[in-house]
Motif scaffolding. Structure first.
Motif, PDB file in Angstrom:
ATOM      1  N   ARG A 730       0.837  -1.204   0.000  1.00 59.06           N
ATOM      2  CA  ARG A 730       0.000   0.000   0.000  1.00 59.06           C
ATOM      3  C   ARG A 730       0.867   1.248   0.000  1.00 59.06           C
ATOM      4  N   ARG A 731       1.942   1.240   0.788  1.00 61.82           N
ATOM      5  CA  ARG A 731       2.839   2.409   0.855  1.00 61.82           C
ATOM      6  C   ARG A 731       3.403   2.724  -0.525  1.00 61.82           C
ATOM      7  N   ASN A 732       3.697   1.614  -1.284  1.00 59.57           N
ATOM      8  CA  ASN A 732       4.302   1.803  -2.609  1.00 59.57           C
ATOM      9  C   ASN A 732       3.262   1.913  -3.731  1.00 59.57           C
ATOM     10  N   ASN A 733       2.041   2.038  -3.326  1.00 59.16           N
ATOM     11  CA  ASN A 733       0.970   2.165  -4.330  1.00 59.16           C
ATOM     12  C   ASN A 733       0.913   0.964  -5.286  1.00 59.16           C
ATOM     13  N   VAL A 734       1.096  -0.174  -4.747  1.00 52.41           N
ATOM     14  CA  VAL A 734       1.045  -1.383  -5.585  1.00 52.41           C
ATOM     15  C   VAL A 734      -0.197  -2.194  -5.172  1.00 52.41           C
ATOM     16  N   ARG A 735      -0.872  -2.673  -6.216  1.00 53.11           N
ATOM     17  CA  ARG A 735      -2.092  -3.430  -5.962  1.00 53.11           C
ATOM     18  C   ARG A 735      -1.769  -4.940  -5.978  1.00 53.11           C
ATOM     19  N   LEU A 736      -2.447  -5.560  -5.104  1.00 54.30           N
ATOM     20  CA  LEU A 736      -2.229  -7.037  -5.090  1.00 54.30           C
ATOM     21  C   LEU A 736      -3.544  -7.721  -5.459  1.00 54.30           C
ATOM     22  N   THR A 737      -3.508  -8.511  -6.515  1.00 51.15           N
ATOM     23  CA  THR A 737      -4.694  -9.325  -6.830  1.00 51.15           C
ATOM     24  C   THR A 737      -4.346 -10.779  -6.498  1.00 51.15           C
ATOM     25  N   ARG A 738      -5.316 -11.459  -5.956  1.00 47.06           N
ATOM     26  CA  ARG A 738      -5.005 -12.864  -5.625  1.00 47.06           C
ATOM     27  C   ARG A 738      -6.093 -13.796  -6.138  1.00 47.06           C
ATOM     28  N   GLN A 739      -5.617 -14.924  -6.645  1.00 47.06           N
ATOM     29  CA  GLN A 739      -6.541 -15.971  -7.103  1.00 47.06           C
ATOM     30  C   GLN A 739      -6.175 -17.243  -6.348  1.00 47.06           C
TER      31      GLN A 739
END
Ligand code: ADP
Length: 903
Positions: A730-739
């Motif tokens: 979140r700090r690095n503005n990265v999104r995590l998608t998980r399947q």
């Protein structure tokens, strides 16, 4: 093979003028057939000889019989002639007398007188009677009736027939058969007016016999009776047959029926009647026989003569039997001789076979043989001896010591040895000598001596056998040298090697290291093999029980066919291999056991133990260090994430402060109700809880703990990891998608370590995205968790895909090596730890760059990110875990993985 007979016949065939065809036929016959014919020929000759003798004897016998018969016939005819003459002369005298009576010139008295004179003159006439018809008148013969009567007018001498005639015909009924003959003759004389002889007749069986002559009387042309003359047949015989005839033959006068009337009564032999051809020939009963009718007496009187038995027959049969006996003896001797010859030939053949067998044996034997006489002279050498020494038989036989094969420098020694040999002082083990060949080269030989005994049991010398032992010596030396090398190598080994039979208490082999560690007993071997079988550390308390187990195992093995064990031993996977700790030595040993067939054929077990204590210690140290590194890595990760975490903590803390400040000011202004206060306190408490949770998670993550595996759901694992990683993302503005796939099975893992791997990969991905300065839409990490299969085993695969700059080319090949980093403040140990954690769970990790399709104007495709993935097996392999106690040393990546990394 030709027997002497066959040879003889072959010679005879050459010498005798035998037709060419016969000779050819003989030559065409097989030798055994010739042999048989040659054996048969003497037998046939004997048979021929015997037949010839029989025929000759028979022929002579017949000749003789014919001659005898001829003589007899002549003699009998002569006697018959005399008899006939006599009868005719008497008949003539009586006819004259009858004539006088018919002429009625004689009175009864005169008749009597004349009759007396006649009886006196001719003794064979015993009675003379004058019979006239009773009527006194002469009646014609034609009308002579049966009732006519006669009377005896006058008679002289004995006259039974005349008496009977006088009573005629009344006497007819009582007349004997012989008298009827007389009556017939009487009738005949009366009818024919001719003298008629009656059939001779016997008064009784042994009594005198009679021959009656009736002379008819014609008185004045009529029948006037008869003059009856009665001859005594005996007297007739005595006076007619000369003495020499009756001496040579059994002569007799017989009736027509064969009844002997006078003369010899020799009974006819039986054999003569059967008249068997051969017996007649052989003269048993070949007496000549002849009979003739005495003619004036009609058919009633027969002169019979038979030759007396001659000794000729006996002689002939003796000769015959002698010849028969000799022939049989000759045949028997021929057969016996033939059988004897055949036995001799068989013996000869066996002897030849034996001789050639012995010769072949002698020639094929590599052992040299030499015979010495008591003086030490060589009397015999065999082919092997000549081949061995290079001297010929002619050169050696007859040689006296020093022999040519004695080396120059050892004449004295060999002479002494020879003396020992001749005195019988050589032991049965023989002795070793050095022999010189003809070409001067030397060789070692072993000689054995035995006495030479002849057929009479006398010792005639010594037989010496000699074997070239140069090659065996060389082989023995080579064997010894190789044995030396072998033992030197084994002794110098820094591993202990021991071999013991299965189920036996002895130690077949032990090298120096074994003896140093365990002494000379097999206890160490048993301990090592039993522990290797259990694959674990030993304790003194369990040793005895294990020893028993081991014995049981050995017994089980002892029941198996050796081949199956040995086959198993050839398979490296089957050979037992274990690392054990030996308490008494305080050493870690790597123990390998193998089954082998020992030199004596027994099944044995070899145990090789290598000291691996230093390696083991190093591994333990490395494991400890790895663990420390993992902890350090987690601390570093936390350190790196500290600002994010601080920011994360700052929010609840700021909220708590805000709530507190708000509550203080509202309480001070007395504007707060109890309800609002409780609500604010509740919110404050929740914020404090949240901060506490974050701290708790961080503590749990960095806390150093013993690695332990528990069944853990894959989804839960991911949640825990994301909670921590998400702060940084979140700090690095990265999104995590998980399947996350549904229904994933549980994993037997250490959750903290797997979390650590996931956090590391997510953190690296986020950093790569940040470093690549991707625009917001591309700042994305995909996390996929799915079930998969590797080599047929079910696994769970974790895939982290980022849109970063990809793996730098200089990192290729060093990705998992510690302290390789491209980051300014990086340590470069994260991936190295990740891999060792994954592999300690028997999983595998891999990394690959992601590419775009090739862009226009550029040759190489563009890197658009990278993908790190790893899989974990659902169930770790229990076997490996159980049998080996090695440290979790990560295996080097397979070439395939390296390729993937380089892609
Ligand atoms: P550090 O992160 O401290 O450098 P790591 O062992 O985690 O240590 O990473 C080693 C190196 O691997 C990094 O310096 C980086 O060059 C490369 N790397 C790791 N993850 C990625 C990624 N997702 N994308 C590109 N490069 C990566």
């Amino acid at each position: 093979m030709f027997t002497p007979f066959a040879k003889l016949y072959a010679g005879l065939l050459r010498v005798l003028p035998i037709p060419q065809r016969l000779r050819e036929w003989w030559n065409r016959q097989a030798p055994h057939r010739q042999d048989r014919y040659a054996m048969l020929a003497p037998l046939v000759a004997v048979l021929f000889f015997f037949t010839a003798i029989v025929v000759a004897v028979g022929y002579l016998r017949i000749e003789e019989m014919e001659r005898e018969q001829e003589a007899l016939r002549r003699d009998v005819e002569y006697a018959q002639q005399r008899l006939r003459l006599r009868l005719l002369e008497r008949q003539e005298d009586l006819t004259r007398l009858a004539q006088q009576i018919s002429n009625q010139e004689l009175s009864t008295t005169q008749f009597r007188h004349r009759a007396e004179v006649i009886l006196h003159l001719y003794p064979e006439i015993q009675g003379l009677s004058w019979v006239t018809p009773v009527s006194g008148r002469a009646s014609s013969p034609s009308n002579a009736a049966p009732g006519e009567r006669f009377r005896l007018r006058a008679s002289q001498g004995y006259s039974p027939a005349a008496q009977a005639l006088a009573n005629y015909p009344s006497a007819t009924a009582s007349a004997s058969a012989s008298l009827t003959g007389s009556l017939d003759a009487f009738a005949q004389a009366r009818e024919l007016h001719q003298p008629a002889y009656a059939r001779p007749w016997l008064m009784s069986a042994d009594g005198p016999s009679w021959l009656n002559l009736f002379l008819p009387l014609q008185i004045q042309g009529r029948f006037g009776g008869v003059l009856l003359a009665e001859y005594s047949v005996d007297a007739l015989y005595d006076y007619s047959i000369s003495a020499d005839v009756s001496a040579r033959y059994a002569t007799s006068l017989r009736s027509a029926s064969g009844q002997v009337l006078a003369g010899s009564r020799v009974p006819r032999p039986k054999a003569a009647t059967s008249s068997n051809g051969l017996t007649a020939w052989l003269g048993w009963a070949g007496q000549a026989e002849q009979q003739v009718l005495v003619s004036p007496a009609g058919t009633g009187l027969v002169l019979h003569a038979q030759a007396y038995r001659a000794s000729q027959g006996l002689i002939g049969s003796s000769l015959f039997w002698l010849v028969t006996m000799l022939s049989v003896m000759t045949a028997w001797m021929l057969i016996a001789n033939w059988r004897h010859t055949r036995r001799r030939v068989q013996a000869q053949r066996a002897l030849l076979l034996e001789t050639s067998f012995r010769r072949a044996m002698e020639n094929s034997m590599p052992t040299g043989m030499r015979a010495l006489d008591p003086q030490g002279r060589i009397t015999y050498v065999n082919a092997a001896f000549c081949a061995m020494t290079g001297w010929s038989e002619q050169e050696l036989v007859g040689a006296m010591p020093p022999f040519p094969f004695w080396p120059e420098d050892s004449h004295e020694l060999l002479a002494a040895r020879l003396e020992d040999e001749l005195q019988g002082r050589i032991t049965s083990s023989g002795l070793q000598v050095r022999i010189q060949r003809k070409d001067g080269s030397l060789f070692d030989a072993r000689i054995h001596v035995s006495p030479l005994i002849d057929a009479n049991g006398q010792q005639t010398g010594w037989m010496t056998s000699m074997t070239d032992i140069t090659e065996p010596n060389r082989v023995r030396e080579q064997l010894y040298a190789s044995y030396e090398r072998f033992t030197t190598v084994l002794e110098a080994l820094d591993a202990s090697v021991s071999v013991a039979p299965l189920g036996g208490g002895e130690l077949l082999f032990a090298n120096k290291m074994y003896r140093q560690w365990f002494g000379d007993q097999n206890l160490g071997h048993v301990q090592l093999s039993s522990q290797a079988g259990h694959g674990g550390m030993d304790t003194p308390a369990g040793a005895a029980a294990r020893d028993r187990d081991n014995q049981d195992a050995v017994d089980d093995l002892a029941g198996l066919p050796a081949s199956s064990l040995l086959d198993a031993a050839d398979d490296p996977a089957e050979a037992e291999n274990a690392e054990i700790h030996v308490e008494t030595l305080d050493k870690w040993l790597e123990v390998r056991t193998r089954y082998l067939t020992w030199v004596d054929g027994r099944l044995a077990q070899m145990v090789i133990a290598t000291d691996i204590t230093p390696r083991r210690r190093a591994e333990e140290q490395a494991a400890a260090q790895a663990e420390r590194a993992q902890t350090a890595n987690r601390l570093i990760t936390m350190g790196e994430m500290a600002s994010s975490i601080a920011h994360e903590l700052n929010q609840p803390l700021a909220a708590i402060t805000n709530y507190c400040n708000g509550m203080i000011s509202r309480i001070q202004a007395r504007q707060i109700t109890e309800e609002d206060l409780l609500g604010a306190l509740d919110k404050t408490s929740r914020q404090a809880q949240r901060a506490g949770q974050i701290i708790q998670r961080i503590r749990a993550f960095v806390k150093r703990s013993e690695p332990k595996r528990v069944a853990f759901e894959a989804g839960a694992l991911v949640d825990e990891a994301i909670e921590l990683a998400d702060i940084e993302l979140r700090r690095n503005n990265v999104r995590l998608t998980r399947q996350i796939a549904d229904g994933l099975p549980n994993l037997m893992v250490d959750p903290i370590l797997i979390e650590q791997v996931l956090i590391n990969l997510l953190k690296n991905a986020a950093e790569a995205i940040v470093q690549a300065r991707r625009p917001l839409p591309q700042r994305r990490i995909d996390l996929q968790i799915q079930a998969a299969e590797v080599d047929g085993r079910p696994v769970v695969e974790f895939v982290v895909t980022d849109r970063g700059h990809g793996i730098a080319p200089e990192m290729m090949g060093h990705l998992y090596e510690a302290f390789h980093t491209t980051k300014a403040g990086g340590m470069g140990i994260g991936l190295s730890l990740c891999r060792s954690i994954v592999e300690s769970h028997q999983g595998r990790m891999r990394a690959e760059n992601l590419y775009n399709g090739p862009q226009a104007g550029t040759e190489a495709p563009e890197v658009v990110g990278c993908r790190f993935s790893f899989w974990l097996p659902l169930e770790p392999e229990p076997a490996r875990e159980a049998t080996t106690t090695r440290g979790d040393k990560p295996p080097s990546p397979s070439p395939q993985e390296d390729d993937r990394i380089r892609t």
